[in-house]
Design a protein around this motif. Structure first.
Motif, PDB file in Angstrom:
ATOM      1  N   GLU A 357       0.804  -1.222   0.000  1.00  0.00           N
ATOM      2  CA  GLU A 357       0.000   0.000   0.000  1.00  0.00           C
ATOM      3  C   GLU A 357       0.835   1.270   0.000  1.00  0.00           C
ATOM      4  OE1 GLU A 357      -3.433   0.076  -0.337  1.00  0.00           O
ATOM      5  OE2 GLU A 357      -3.013  -2.034  -0.755  1.00  0.00           O
ATOM      6  N   LEU A 358       1.902   1.307   0.790  1.00  0.00           N
ATOM      7  CA  LEU A 358       2.676   2.537   0.925  1.00  0.00           C
ATOM      8  C   LEU A 358       3.340   3.011  -0.370  1.00  0.00           C
ATOM      9  CD1 LEU A 358       4.277   1.989   4.445  1.00  0.00           C
ATOM     10  CD2 LEU A 358       2.409   3.530   3.837  1.00  0.00           C
ATOM     11  N   PRO A 359       3.804   2.108  -1.240  1.00  0.00           N
ATOM     12  CA  PRO A 359       4.393   2.595  -2.495  1.00  0.00           C
ATOM     13  C   PRO A 359       3.431   3.445  -3.317  1.00  0.00           C
ATOM     14  CG  PRO A 359       4.988   0.304  -2.165  1.00  0.00           C
ATOM     15  CD  PRO A 359       3.986   0.644  -1.108  1.00  0.00           C
ATOM     16  N   LYS A 366       5.848  11.394  -5.809  1.00  0.00           N
ATOM     17  CA  LYS A 366       6.896  11.458  -6.834  1.00  0.00           C
ATOM     18  C   LYS A 366       6.399  12.217  -8.060  1.00  0.00           C
ATOM     19  CE  LYS A 366      10.892  10.304  -8.697  1.00  0.00           C
ATOM     20  NZ  LYS A 366      10.783  10.526 -10.124  1.00  0.00           N
ATOM     21  N   ILE A 367       5.099  12.122  -8.353  1.00  0.00           N
ATOM     22  CA  ILE A 367       4.533  12.896  -9.464  1.00  0.00           C
ATOM     23  C   ILE A 367       4.713  14.389  -9.192  1.00  0.00           C
ATOM     24  CG2 ILE A 367       2.395  13.479 -10.669  1.00  0.00           C
ATOM     25  CD1 ILE A 367       1.471  10.586 -10.141  1.00  0.00           C
ATOM     26  N   ASN A 368       4.402  14.811  -7.948  1.00  0.00           N
ATOM     27  CA  ASN A 368       4.636  16.208  -7.568  1.00  0.00           C
ATOM     28  C   ASN A 368       6.099  16.582  -7.746  1.00  0.00           C
ATOM     29  OD1 ASN A 368       2.429  15.793  -4.736  1.00  0.00           O
ATOM     30  ND2 ASN A 368       1.906  16.533  -6.769  1.00  0.00           N
ATOM     31  N   LEU A 369       6.958  15.690  -7.302  1.00  0.00           N
ATOM     32  CA  LEU A 369       8.401  15.946  -7.364  1.00  0.00           C
ATOM     33  C   LEU A 369       8.863  16.106  -8.808  1.00  0.00           C
ATOM     34  CD1 LEU A 369      10.972  16.129  -5.612  1.00  0.00           C
ATOM     35  CD2 LEU A 369      11.210  13.660  -5.856  1.00  0.00           C
ATOM     36  N   ASN A 370       8.399  15.237  -9.691  1.00  0.00           N
ATOM     37  CA  ASN A 370       8.781  15.316 -11.104  1.00  0.00           C
ATOM     38  C   ASN A 370       8.355  16.638 -11.729  1.00  0.00           C
ATOM     39  OD1 ASN A 370       9.891  12.799 -10.935  1.00  0.00           O
ATOM     40  ND2 ASN A 370       8.366  11.771 -12.188  1.00  0.00           N
ATOM     41  N   ILE A 371       7.137  17.076 -11.410  1.00  0.00           N
ATOM     42  CA  ILE A 371       6.642  18.338 -11.966  1.00  0.00           C
ATOM     43  C   ILE A 371       7.489  19.506 -11.480  1.00  0.00           C
ATOM     44  CG2 ILE A 371       4.696  19.962 -11.863  1.00  0.00           C
ATOM     45  CD1 ILE A 371       2.838  17.512 -11.931  1.00  0.00           C
ATOM     46  N   ASP A 379       8.000   7.417 -15.855  1.00  0.00           N
ATOM     47  CA  ASP A 379       6.687   6.974 -15.398  1.00  0.00           C
ATOM     48  C   ASP A 379       6.828   6.373 -14.002  1.00  0.00           C
ATOM     49  OD1 ASP A 379       4.179   6.017 -14.981  1.00  0.00           O
ATOM     50  OD2 ASP A 379       4.202   4.531 -16.590  1.00  0.00           O
ATOM     51  N   PRO A 380       6.451   7.116 -12.952  1.00  0.00           N
ATOM     52  CA  PRO A 380       6.602   6.599 -11.584  1.00  0.00           C
ATOM     53  C   PRO A 380       5.806   5.326 -11.325  1.00  0.00           C
ATOM     54  CG  PRO A 380       6.166   8.972 -11.569  1.00  0.00           C
ATOM     55  CD  PRO A 380       5.927   8.492 -12.962  1.00  0.00           C
ATOM     56  N   PHE A 381       4.729   5.110 -12.083  1.00  0.00           N
ATOM     57  CA  PHE A 381       3.853   3.963 -11.826  1.00  0.00           C
ATOM     58  C   PHE A 381       4.505   2.633 -12.200  1.00  0.00           C
ATOM     59  CE2 PHE A 381       0.835   7.434 -11.814  1.00  0.00           C
ATOM     60  CZ  PHE A 381      -0.018   7.081 -10.788  1.00  0.00           C
ATOM     61  N   LEU A 382       5.586   2.665 -12.951  1.00  0.00           N
ATOM     62  CA  LEU A 382       6.257   1.421 -13.313  1.00  0.00           C
ATOM     63  C   LEU A 382       6.761   0.673 -12.079  1.00  0.00           C
ATOM     64  CD1 LEU A 382       8.335   2.556 -16.440  1.00  0.00           C
ATOM     65  CD2 LEU A 382       6.237   1.175 -16.405  1.00  0.00           C
ATOM     66  N   LEU A 383       7.050   1.398 -10.996  1.00  0.00           N
ATOM     67  CA  LEU A 383       7.555   0.766  -9.784  1.00  0.00           C
ATOM     68  C   LEU A 383       6.494  -0.051  -9.055  1.00  0.00           C
ATOM     69  CD1 LEU A 383       9.865   3.516  -8.222  1.00  0.00           C
ATOM     70  CD2 LEU A 383      10.550   1.315  -9.162  1.00  0.00           C
ATOM     71  N   ILE A 388      -1.980  -1.020 -12.175  1.00  0.00           N
ATOM     72  CA  ILE A 388      -2.222   0.415 -11.990  1.00  0.00           C
ATOM     73  C   ILE A 388      -1.182   1.189 -12.788  1.00  0.00           C
ATOM     74  CG2 ILE A 388      -2.347   2.301 -10.329  1.00  0.00           C
ATOM     75  CD1 ILE A 388      -3.126   0.197  -8.222  1.00  0.00           C
ATOM     76  N   CYS A 389      -1.631   1.916 -13.792  1.00  0.00           N
ATOM     77  CA  CYS A 389      -0.707   2.587 -14.717  1.00  0.00           C
ATOM     78  C   CYS A 389      -0.767   4.108 -14.653  1.00  0.00           C
ATOM     79  CB  CYS A 389      -0.982   2.139 -16.154  1.00  0.00           C
ATOM     80  SG  CYS A 389      -0.790   0.355 -16.400  1.00  0.00           S
ATOM     81  N   ASN A 390      -1.761   4.677 -13.968  1.00  0.00           N
ATOM     82  CA  ASN A 390      -1.872   6.128 -13.895  1.00  0.00           C
ATOM     83  C   ASN A 390      -2.728   6.518 -12.694  1.00  0.00           C
ATOM     84  OD1 ASN A 390      -4.723   6.001 -14.766  1.00  0.00           O
ATOM     85  ND2 ASN A 390      -3.864   5.517 -16.803  1.00  0.00           N
ATOM     86  N   GLU A 391      -2.881   7.833 -12.498  1.00  0.00           N
ATOM     87  CA  GLU A 391      -3.626   8.332 -11.340  1.00  0.00           C
ATOM     88  C   GLU A 391      -5.079   7.898 -11.361  1.00  0.00           C
ATOM     89  OE1 GLU A 391      -2.931  12.449  -9.737  1.00  0.00           O
ATOM     90  OE2 GLU A 391      -1.774  12.589 -11.591  1.00  0.00           O
TER      91      GLU A 391
END
Length: 598
Positions: A357-359, A366-371, A379-383, A388-391
């Motif tokens: 859950e925490l990831p 991380k999306i905020n950080l990238n922006i 693509d942070p979701f790859l991790l 789940i591929c997007n928000e």
């Protein structure tokens, strides 16, 4: 961590490993098998004491094998209980929740094990459900166990009942607790049954928090009353309840003073303890209560200590939570984004290993950080390594699981991205969706930042001609932050910035400029370079609106410098693009930050 049995250096551990290599199938004598099962239990306890949990798990599993198909025989069931409890605990410590549930249920379902003997197994089963995101199941099972233990928890937790229960608990507490006395060094030992009951309550409380269940306050009150009336309120297992009760003093009554008093009591009770209960209590204290009273950098330090302590005692779930909360503090607290980025890469190695859950929460940040940094080719979701591929898919997933905290986190992520990129209308749309969630009323570390940013966005939208209701919303935020200021010193620069925005909205130039300057100075003094840049940017926008262009341009240059110092290359680019900051000045800063990031 070395998961090899060879990590156990004692002679008994070495001898047990040799017996295990032969295996129980070569030992026909039942007495001998029971004897070797006991050896494995001893070796497991030694390994767990040294924090070598994989080795401890190895010994527990082999001990169970030596008991063969009947670990619950009248002669062997106490040994069977200990081995299964050990296997459940050590499986939890290495992040294998499926095995936790299997071992715990084996004890619970056994006819030879009575209810009181099964309490540790109920603890571990609830922890495994909580850790894997089955919050509703955790709450249902946990409340059933507590009611069986004669805890009086209402079936319908209405607001009236919650307030009445809080008042009753406060009244009872006055007969036991003297907040004005020196409570340092207090210690008291609870029985194993009492400890297990408090652990069960703790798991239910976590699930209630993560699902924004109204049962949370009732569970906290029940725990406080139980600890006080059982005379165990000075033992470390009670510290979590005191911290949670202090949390609700802030949430339901807005009483920051009482919140700190209960938090101080929890800290006094904990003392120098370093066990399981201490690790959990410190999460509540420093992740959800004490951030009001201590600087954000101190919160980071305390959470890092909690992570270390939790890993050492096998409380891996708390360790990962502490790590995520610390990283969240780094992000919101203005730590250089190059460091935040580096820590994200490092922390995610552990978090993805031990938690499902925490990831998801860390990916959102991380999306905020990238922006902010200006990273667009990742693509942070790859991790997450699942479907789940997007928000949007993450939001759908959170709604299906009724994970209120994750739903809120998605909307918060969108708010933060929109706010820092200056799209205040979009930010307020996300804020409105957050406000509809019960979890949004529950204070968290990001509450300080989100609330203040929402007020700034509201004032900016009002001055942009978007409606009187935004002025009202901005004023409500200003009033709230003013009420925090007495106990929460590190909101000073935010309060001053909100006051500047208020005076700007009232066309009071002199007072607005004074407060903008004071906010800039306060942010610099607190080490909040990101909010120093924000104050310069807001001041520049205001000066532009009153046609003081040279002064406005100077503010935008200063904002650009602060954002570059923070490491927010993407934000700095926006300032340069929208306000035509001098290109030479911009190129110099760009080269500096790229060198630092590399």
């Amino acid at each position: 961590e070395d998961d090899s049995p060879a990590a156990t250096l004692s002679l008994s551990g070495i001898a047990t490993s040799q017996i295990n290599k032969a295996g129980p199938e070569f030992i026909s004598d039942r007495t001998q098998r029971i004897r070797f099962a006991g050896w494995n239990l001893h070796a497991s306890n030694e390994s767990a004491a040294n924090s070598t949990f994989r080795a401890a798990l190895y010994y527990c599993k082999n001990g169970i094998l030596f008991l063969r198909d009947d670990p619950w025989h009248d002669e062997t069931y106490p040994l069977g209980i200990e081995l299964h409890e050990g296997a459940a605990f050590n499986s939890f410590a290495v992040g294998n929740m499926t095995d936790v549930a299997e071992c715990a249920n084996a004890i619970i379902d056994s006819d030879n094990v009575d209810f009181e003997q099964s309490l540790p197994a109920h603890c571990m089963l609830l922890r495994s459900l909580e850790s894997t995101g089955y919050y509703a199941d955790t709450i249902t099972r946990g409340l059933a166990v507590l009611r069986r233990l004669n805890f009086d928890i209402p079936n319908t937790p209405s607001h009236v009942i919650i307030i009445q229960t809080m008042d009753q608990t406060s009244s009872i507490a006055t007969h036991y607790v003297n907040f004005n006395a020196n409570s340092s060094g207090l210690s008291q030992v609870a029985s194993s049954k009492q400890k297990n009951i408090l652990k069960i309550i703790d798991s239910v409380a976590v699930a209630c928090f993560l699902s924004a269940s109204p049962y949370l306050s009732l569970v906290a009150c029940a725990t406080v009353v139980y600890s006080l009336q059982q005379g165990i309120f000075h033992c470390e297992e009670s510290a979590s309840a005191f911290a949670i009760f202090g949390y609700f003093k802030v949430l339901l009554e807005g009483d920051l003073i009482a919140g700190q008093q209960w938090g101080d009591l929890a800290i006094a009770v904990l003392g120098n303890s370093n066990g399981y209960a201490s690790a959990r209590a410190r999460i509540y204290l420093f992740g959800f209560l004490y951030f009001w009273y201590i600087p954000i950098k101190e919160t980071c330090r305390r959470l890092q200590e909690t992570y270390t302590l939790s890993m050492r005692c096998g409380e891996v779930d708390s360790a990962m939570y502490a790590l995520c909360l610390e990283w969240r503090c780094q992000f919101f607290g203005g730590c250089k984004l190059s460091i935040v980025l580096s820590n994200y890469v490092e922390y995610m190695k552990s978090v993805t290993k031990y938690s499902t859950e925490l990831p998801k929460h860390m990916v959102l940040r991380k999306i905020n950080l990238n922006i902010l940094i200006g990273i667009s080719d990742e693509d942070p979701f790859l991790l997450l390594e699942d479907t789940i591929c997007n928000e949007d898919e993450l939001l759908t997933h959170a709604k299906l699981k009724k994970n209120m905290q994750l739903i809120e986190a998605v909307h918060l992520n969108r708010f933060i991205s929109a706010f820092w990129m200056g799209d205040f209308a979009k930010a307020m749309e996300s804020s409105k969706l957050m406000a509809e969630l019960p979890s949004s009323k529950m204070p968290k570390i990001q509450t300080l930042y989100y609330t203040c940013y929402r007020g700034i966005a509201a004032y900016q939208l009002y001055r942009g001609g978007n409606g009187e209701h935004f002025l009202t919303e901005g004023n409500e935020v200003l009033s709230k932050v003013q009420s925090w200021r007495k106990m929460c010193k590190h909101v000073e620069n935010k309060l001053l910035l909100l006051q500047a925005e208020y005076f700007a909205s009232q066309c009071n130039r002199a007072s607005a400029i004074e407060k903008y300057g004071a906010s800039i100075s306060a942010a610099r003094d607190h080490g909040f370079v990101h909010e120093q840049g924000l104050a310069y940017e807001c001041m520049g926008k205001y000066l532009s609106s009153v046609i003081e262009i040279p002064e406005a341009m100077q503010c935008f240059r200063r904002a650009h410098e602060c954002y570059m110092q923070w490491g927010a290359l993407g934000k700095a680019e926006q300032i340069q693009r929208d306000h035509r900051v001098d290109p030479e000045h911009y190129k110099y800063g760009l080269a500096t930050i790229k060198h630092e990031r590399d």
